[in-house]
Write a protein that holds these residues in place. Structure first.
Motif, mmCIF file in Angstrom:
data_model
loop_
_atom_site.group_PDB
_atom_site.id
_atom_site.type_symbol
_atom_site.label_atom_id
_atom_site.label_comp_id
_atom_site.label_asym_id
_atom_site.label_seq_id
_atom_site.Cartn_x
_atom_site.Cartn_y
_atom_site.Cartn_z
ATOM 1 N N VAL A 44 -3.379 3.425 -5.071
ATOM 2 C CA VAL A 44 -3.787 4.603 -4.320
ATOM 3 C C VAL A 44 -3.077 4.651 -2.974
ATOM 4 C CG1 VAL A 44 -5.758 5.762 -3.222
ATOM 5 C CG2 VAL A 44 -6.025 4.702 -5.462
ATOM 6 N N LYS A 45 -2.994 3.520 -2.326
ATOM 7 C CA LYS A 45 -2.316 3.397 -1.033
ATOM 8 C C LYS A 45 -1.977 1.938 -0.822
ATOM 9 C CE LYS A 45 -6.002 4.891 1.207
ATOM 10 N NZ LYS A 45 -6.944 5.234 2.311
ATOM 11 N N SER A 46 -1.284 1.636 0.266
ATOM 12 C CA SER A 46 -0.970 0.251 0.594
ATOM 13 C C SER A 46 -1.296 -0.008 2.056
ATOM 14 C CB SER A 46 0.509 -0.057 0.317
ATOM 15 O OG SER A 46 1.343 0.750 1.124
ATOM 16 N N ASN A 47 -1.370 -1.298 2.398
ATOM 17 C CA ASN A 47 -1.668 -1.719 3.753
ATOM 18 C C ASN A 47 -0.624 -2.745 4.155
ATOM 19 O OD1 ASN A 47 -3.080 -3.497 5.875
ATOM 20 N ND2 ASN A 47 -4.479 -1.771 5.696
ATOM 21 N N ASP A 48 -0.235 -2.741 5.427
ATOM 22 C CA ASP A 48 0.850 -3.630 5.848
ATOM 23 C C ASP A 48 0.355 -4.901 6.527
ATOM 24 O OD1 ASP A 48 -0.087 -2.583 8.188
ATOM 25 O OD2 ASP A 48 1.833 -1.795 8.895
ATOM 26 N N ASN A 49 -0.919 -5.286 6.288
ATOM 27 C CA ASN A 49 -1.435 -6.511 6.904
ATOM 28 C C ASN A 49 -0.713 -7.736 6.350
ATOM 29 O OD1 ASN A 49 -3.381 -8.357 5.074
ATOM 30 N ND2 ASN A 49 -3.481 -6.235 4.368
ATOM 31 N N GLN A 50 -0.751 -8.815 7.104
ATOM 32 C CA GLN A 50 -0.090 -10.060 6.700
ATOM 33 C C GLN A 50 -1.098 -11.164 6.352
ATOM 34 O OE1 GLN A 50 3.339 -10.184 6.346
ATOM 35 N NE2 GLN A 50 3.075 -7.992 6.714
ATOM 36 N N ASP A 51 -2.333 -10.796 6.036
ATOM 37 C CA ASP A 51 -3.342 -11.795 5.690
ATOM 38 C C ASP A 51 -2.915 -12.588 4.459
ATOM 39 O OD1 ASP A 51 -4.949 -10.907 7.749
ATOM 40 O OD2 ASP A 51 -6.070 -9.506 6.490
ATOM 41 N N LYS A 52 -3.100 -13.890 4.503
ATOM 42 C CA LYS A 52 -2.722 -14.758 3.387
ATOM 43 C C LYS A 52 -3.852 -14.935 2.381
ATOM 44 C CE LYS A 52 1.289 -15.466 5.210
ATOM 45 N NZ LYS A 52 2.458 -14.728 4.656
ATOM 46 N N PHE A 53 -5.085 -14.621 2.773
ATOM 47 C CA PHE A 53 -6.223 -14.868 1.897
ATOM 48 C C PHE A 53 -6.480 -13.684 0.969
ATOM 49 C CE2 PHE A 53 -7.903 -13.085 5.863
ATOM 50 C CZ PHE A 53 -8.680 -12.036 5.407
ATOM 51 N N LEU A 54 -7.257 -13.955 -0.085
ATOM 52 C CA LEU A 54 -7.685 -12.921 -1.028
ATOM 53 C C LEU A 54 -9.117 -13.273 -1.440
ATOM 54 C CD1 LEU A 54 -6.818 -10.367 -2.636
ATOM 55 C CD2 LEU A 54 -6.167 -11.902 -4.500
ATOM 56 N N LYS A 89 -0.907 -8.695 -3.117
ATOM 57 C CA LYS A 89 -0.167 -8.663 -1.865
ATOM 58 C C LYS A 89 0.925 -7.598 -1.853
ATOM 59 C CE LYS A 89 -2.728 -11.552 0.099
ATOM 60 N NZ LYS A 89 -3.661 -11.066 1.148
ATOM 61 N N GLN A 90 1.312 -7.116 -3.022
ATOM 62 C CA GLN A 90 2.272 -6.006 -3.058
ATOM 63 C C GLN A 90 1.719 -4.758 -2.377
ATOM 64 O OE1 GLN A 90 3.825 -5.166 -6.992
ATOM 65 N NE2 GLN A 90 4.430 -7.285 -7.335
ATOM 66 N N VAL A 91 0.399 -4.585 -2.398
ATOM 67 C CA VAL A 91 -0.215 -3.412 -1.761
ATOM 68 C C VAL A 91 -0.976 -3.796 -0.493
ATOM 69 C CG1 VAL A 91 -0.355 -2.122 -3.917
ATOM 70 C CG2 VAL A 91 -2.288 -3.558 -3.231
ATOM 71 N N GLY A 92 -0.897 -5.067 -0.093
ATOM 72 C CA GLY A 92 -1.540 -5.495 1.145
ATOM 73 C C GLY A 92 -3.027 -5.740 1.028
ATOM 74 N N ALA A 93 -3.507 -6.056 -0.164
ATOM 75 C CA ALA A 93 -4.941 -6.326 -0.346
ATOM 76 C C ALA A 93 -5.290 -7.712 0.192
ATOM 77 C CB ALA A 93 -5.313 -6.229 -1.813
ATOM 78 N N ASN A 94 -6.473 -7.812 0.801
ATOM 79 C CA ASN A 94 -6.981 -9.127 1.210
ATOM 80 C C ASN A 94 -8.358 -9.417 0.622
ATOM 81 O OD1 ASN A 94 -8.667 -7.532 2.752
ATOM 82 N ND2 ASN A 94 -8.044 -8.389 4.735
ATOM 83 N N THR A 95 -8.894 -8.456 -0.137
ATOM 84 C CA THR A 95 -10.180 -8.639 -0.803
ATOM 85 C C THR A 95 -10.135 -7.977 -2.174
ATOM 86 O OG1 THR A 95 -10.991 -6.722 0.450
ATOM 87 C CG2 THR A 95 -11.660 -8.885 1.249
ATOM 88 N N PHE A 96 -11.075 -8.393 -3.053
ATOM 89 C CA PHE A 96 -11.102 -7.843 -4.399
ATOM 90 C C PHE A 96 -12.517 -7.893 -4.946
ATOM 91 C CE2 PHE A 96 -10.981 -12.336 -5.194
ATOM 92 C CZ PHE A 96 -11.672 -12.523 -6.386
ATOM 93 N N SER A 97 -12.737 -7.194 -6.035
ATOM 94 C CA SER A 97 -13.999 -7.283 -6.773
ATOM 95 C C SER A 97 -13.719 -7.015 -8.235
ATOM 96 C CB SER A 97 -15.037 -6.291 -6.242
ATOM 97 O OG SER A 97 -14.640 -4.951 -6.522
ATOM 98 N N TRP A 98 -14.583 -7.550 -9.077
ATOM 99 C CA TRP A 98 -14.497 -7.225 -10.506
ATOM 100 C C TRP A 98 -15.027 -5.813 -10.704
ATOM 101 C CZ3 TRP A 98 -18.975 -8.105 -14.237
ATOM 102 C CH2 TRP A 98 -18.657 -7.597 -15.507
#
Length: 226
Positions: A30-40, A77-86
């Motif tokens: 849908v969109k991307s984010n340019d954050n550099q967070d290493k965690f997910l 990380k291709q879209v800059g995600a740092n969190t997820f859910s099922w």
């Protein structure tokens, strides 16, 4: 003629393995984010509002959880995600998790808004074998692809043992605002992931400490054992 049949049979086997292989893809962006967070980290989207970025499809089953997390992490990380859910199937709120086919929703959530768990340990089984363990001398079997979640109070101790000759043991003591810890119980050789984003940080014989991102992933694709 025999050679031709062997070639056809060999190709059929190859295509069969390809069809059964696990595939991890970005099924929606849908969109991307340019954050550099290493965690997910895992979140509950009903209580933690993140900026929705897209979705990953994991299709097919694999016991190599490190490799699967590796692929999921790279896609996220291709879209800059740092969190997820099922993502539960639409209209099927009571549907159990299907390790052969599932979707993970991706978000960007400011680090300050990601909930923290304190004085909690997760004991995660291996992907292939049940494990005999004891928790404060209470003996039990931890089923393969399952995990146990234990909470405790500041000052309280929890001792975990693998109940094997020359096996491992850990002792965890509750402290004020002590972050959750993840441990995998394994009695077989584990492939160590040396990458910066995940997996195994420390190893003490057959009890392995896990970084939160990988721990959150395993406790999403595994089943909680009550």
């Amino acid at each position: 003629m025999r050679i031709a049949k062997k070639i056809i049979f060999g190709l059929a086997l190859i295509f069969g393995f390809i069809a059964m292989a696990q595939n991890v893809v970005l099924s929606s962006v849908v969109k991307s984010n340019d954050n550099q967070d290493k965690f997910l980290y895992k979140i509950n989207p009903e209580t933690t509002k993140g900026d929705y970025l897209g979705e990953i499809l994991v299709n097919g089953f694999s016991n190599d959880d490190v490799a699967v997390f590796d692929a999921v992490y790279k896609k996220a990380k291709q879209v800059g995600a740092n969190t997820f859910s099922w993502k539960k199937p639409d209209g099927m709120e009571d549907e159990a998790f299907n390790p052969n086919h599932y979707f993970l929703s991706l978000y960007y959530t400011p680090a300050s808004e990601i909930p923290q768990e304190y004085n909690t340990i997760y004991l995660v089984a291996s992907s292939k074998n049940d494990q005999k363990i004891s928790i404060n001398k209470d003996k039990m079997n931890l089923k393969e692809r399952h995990f146990i979640r234990k909470t405790f109070s500041p000052g309280q101790e929890i001792t975990v043992s693998t109940r094997q000759f020359l096996g491992s043991g850990i002792k965890v003591t509750g402290k004020e605002e002590h972050p959750a810890q993840y441990f995998q119980i394994s009695n077989f050789k584990v492939k160590e992931n040396q990458s910066m984003y995940g997996g195994i940080n420390i190893k003490s014989s057959d009890i392995i400490g896990l970084e939160r991102s990988y721990g959150d992933f395993l406790t999403t694709i595994y089943t909680e054992q009550k």
